[in-house]
Design a protein around this motif. Structure first.
Motif, PDB file in Angstrom:
ATOM      1  N   GLY A  22       0.842  -1.187   0.000  1.00 42.88           N
ATOM      2  CA  GLY A  22       0.000   0.000   0.000  1.00 42.88           C
ATOM      3  C   GLY A  22       0.883   1.245   0.000  1.00 42.88           C
ATOM      4  N   ASP A  42      11.522  -2.811   7.200  1.00 39.26           N
ATOM      5  CA  ASP A  42      10.269  -3.576   7.257  1.00 39.26           C
ATOM      6  C   ASP A  42      10.546  -4.950   7.849  1.00 39.26           C
ATOM      7  N   ASN A  95       6.053   5.541   8.358  1.00 39.90           N
ATOM      8  CA  ASN A  95       4.873   4.980   7.682  1.00 39.90           C
ATOM      9  C   ASN A  95       4.346   3.710   8.340  1.00 39.90           C
ATOM     10  N   TYR A 159      -7.175   2.656  17.364  1.00 40.46           N
ATOM     11  CA  TYR A 159      -6.463   3.128  16.161  1.00 40.46           C
ATOM     12  C   TYR A 159      -6.547   4.657  16.069  1.00 40.46           C
ATOM     13  N   ASN A 197      -5.691  -3.001   4.515  1.00 37.12           N
ATOM     14  CA  ASN A 197      -6.997  -2.367   4.516  1.00 37.12           C
ATOM     15  C   ASN A 197      -8.115  -3.347   4.171  1.00 37.12           C
TER      16      ASN A 197
HETATM   17  N1  LIG Z   1      -4.066   2.260   3.498  1.00 38.02           N
HETATM   18  C1  LIG Z   1      -4.913   3.117   4.052  1.00 38.02           C
HETATM   19  O1  LIG Z   1      -6.082   3.233   3.663  1.00 38.02           O
HETATM   20  C2  LIG Z   1      -4.478   3.995   5.179  1.00 38.02           C
HETATM   21  C3  LIG Z   1      -5.316   5.041   5.555  1.00 38.02           C
HETATM   22  C4  LIG Z   1      -4.907   5.896   6.581  1.00 38.02           C
HETATM   23  C5  LIG Z   1      -3.701   5.699   7.178  1.00 38.02           C
HETATM   24  N2  LIG Z   1      -2.912   4.665   6.807  1.00 38.02           N
HETATM   25  C6  LIG Z   1      -1.634   4.505   7.470  1.00 38.02           C
HETATM   26  O2  LIG Z   1      -0.642   4.425   6.454  1.00 38.02           O
HETATM   27  C7  LIG Z   1       0.401   3.584   6.883  1.00 38.02           C
HETATM   28  C8  LIG Z   1       0.599   2.491   5.854  1.00 38.02           C
HETATM   29  O3  LIG Z   1      -0.547   1.664   5.803  1.00 38.02           O
HETATM   30  P1  LIG Z   1      -0.935   0.758   4.547  1.00 38.02           P
HETATM   31  O4  LIG Z   1      -2.228   0.140   4.892  1.00 38.02           O
HETATM   32  O5  LIG Z   1      -0.870   1.534   3.284  1.00 38.02           O
HETATM   33  O6  LIG Z   1       0.139  -0.346   4.542  1.00 38.02           O
HETATM   34  P2  LIG Z   1       1.554  -0.452   3.822  1.00 38.02           P
HETATM   35  O7  LIG Z   1       1.379  -0.908   2.441  1.00 38.02           O
HETATM   36  O8  LIG Z   1       2.355   0.774   3.982  1.00 38.02           O
HETATM   37  O9  LIG Z   1       2.139  -1.648   4.689  1.00 38.02           O
HETATM   38  C9  LIG Z   1       2.588  -1.466   6.012  1.00 38.02           C
HETATM   39  C10 LIG Z   1       3.979  -2.044   6.101  1.00 38.02           C
HETATM   40  O10 LIG Z   1       4.402  -1.899   7.448  1.00 38.02           O
HETATM   41  C11 LIG Z   1       5.088  -3.073   7.793  1.00 38.02           C
HETATM   42  N3  LIG Z   1       5.059  -3.218   9.233  1.00 38.02           N
HETATM   43  C12 LIG Z   1       3.962  -3.415  10.033  1.00 38.02           C
HETATM   44  N4  LIG Z   1       4.354  -3.556  11.303  1.00 38.02           N
HETATM   45  C13 LIG Z   1       5.698  -3.448  11.302  1.00 38.02           C
HETATM   46  C14 LIG Z   1       6.673  -3.524  12.322  1.00 38.02           C
HETATM   47  N5  LIG Z   1       6.345  -3.749  13.596  1.00 38.02           N
HETATM   48  N6  LIG Z   1       7.976  -3.378  11.969  1.00 38.02           N
HETATM   49  C15 LIG Z   1       8.324  -3.165  10.670  1.00 38.02           C
HETATM   50  N7  LIG Z   1       7.449  -3.086   9.671  1.00 38.02           N
HETATM   51  C16 LIG Z   1       6.139  -3.234   9.988  1.00 38.02           C
HETATM   52  C17 LIG Z   1       4.343  -4.210   7.088  1.00 38.02           C
HETATM   53  O11 LIG Z   1       5.138  -5.364   6.946  1.00 38.02           O
HETATM   54  C18 LIG Z   1       4.004  -3.558   5.767  1.00 38.02           C
HETATM   55  O12 LIG Z   1       5.003  -3.795   4.803  1.00 38.02           O
HETATM   56  C19 LIG Z   1       0.010   3.078   8.271  1.00 38.02           C
HETATM   57  O13 LIG Z   1       0.595   3.906   9.249  1.00 38.02           O
HETATM   58  C20 LIG Z   1      -1.491   3.233   8.274  1.00 38.02           C
HETATM   59  O14 LIG Z   1      -2.008   3.383   9.566  1.00 38.02           O
HETATM   60  C21 LIG Z   1      -3.273   3.797   5.820  1.00 38.02           C
END
Ligand SMILES: NC(=O)c1ccc[n+]([C@@H]2O[C@H](COP(=O)([O-])OP(=O)(O)OC[C@H]3O[C@@H](n4cnc5c(N)ncnc54)[C@H](O)[C@@H]3O)[C@@H](O)[C@H]2O)c1
Length: 264
Positions: A22, A42, A95, A159, A197
């Protein structure tokens, strides 16, 4: 942002959770394409190696550091890794984050601690390590928050609290870091497609695709969901000299979701 290691040296950014399919992957790719040395941190070894190899295959500069950001020494070790691979650190993108959709009555202390540990403790530790490493000539930090920091839904208590903390952390860090020439800003994404998500949506919707199909109609002003690369472009802007007068700010990238009082 001027690089203390010489005008011709590429700048180096650490992206936590930067292997993600993502936002993380979108940010890593956009920054690498913009000429940054990208340190992808990661815990997903397979995806991290694959992304790093894919970007390197395009002649871009990346290095993968396999680590769990909740480990107390992780941030210092990631900075040391960046320094030994690329000679220093100029910027950080916090992130890595995990979601949770659960009624407050069912959240255990362990679950509460885990999500705060990933979503708040780790950005704090990474910011501290980066602030100590970024050269006096300046740098930037971007925190990835969420629209849940601004308004939220049933089941998102914990969250939303973590993302509210990130919003406040951004402003407070900006104040502490301004005199050091380090800018700190926050991006609040709305719904951005990611595997994580889809898993969360599955908790309250049997048919994830059908739910997503109607989401933009109900919850956005614009027709398309924001993409990981669009978030990456906003991160790129905040890290660039074009944003050199901006610090302590949060902005939503959500197709208008947070502007609406009610669903359309
Ligand atoms: N995707 C959305 O709709 C959305 C919306 C609002 C906020 N966010 C925020 O954006 C950020 C990214 O989310 P995303 O859903 O796009 O996912 P993403 O694609 O960025 O994936 C998250 C990554 O974080 C890594 N990760 C998780 N826990 C970890 C840890 N303890 N140590 C190291 N790596 C770790 C996972 O392996 C994964 O590769 C997050 O902070 C999320 O809360 C996402």
């Amino acid at each position: 942002m001027t690089n203390a290691r010489g005008a011709t040296a590429a700048k180096t950014v650490i992206v936590t959770g930067g292997a993600g399919e993502g936002i993380g992957g979108g940010v890593s790719a956009v920054l690498a394409e913009a000429g940054w040395n990208v340190v992808i941190v990661d815990l997903d070894l397979e995806t991290g190696r694959a992304l790093s190899k894919h970007l390197a295959g395009q002649g871009l500069s990346t290095a993968f550091f396999e680590a769990d950001v909740t480990m107390p020494n992780c941030a210092d070790e990631a900075v040391a890794f960046a320094q030994s691979n690329f000679g220093g650190v100029d910027a950080l993108v916090n992130n890595a984050g995990i979601g949770m959709v659960k009624d407050i009555a069912d959240v255990s202390d362990e679950e509460y601690r885990r999500i705060f540990s990933v979503n708040v403790d780790a950005p704090y530790r990474f910011s501290r390590a980066a602030v100590c490493a970024i050269p006096r000539s300046g740098g930037a930090i971007v925190n990835i928050g969420s629209v849940h920091a601004l308004a939220t839904l049933a089941g998102y208590t914990v969250y939303a609290a973590t993302k509210g903390a990130i919003d406040s952390l951004t402003r407070a860090l900006a104040i502490d870091c301004g005199p050091r020439g380090i800018r700190v800003n926050c991006i609040h994404p709305g719904l951005v497609p990611s595997p994580q998500n889809r898993e969360l949506i599955r908790r309250f919707a049997d048919d994830v695709d059908a739910w997503l199909d109607t989401y933009t109609l109900r919850k956005q002003l614009l027709a398309n969901l924001p993409t990981p690369r669009q978030v990456g472009e906003l991160v790129k802007f905040f890290l660039s000299d074009a944003a050199s007068a901006i610090t302590g700010q949060s902005i939503a990238i959500d197709g208008g979701t947070s502007a609406m009082l009610y669903e359309r």
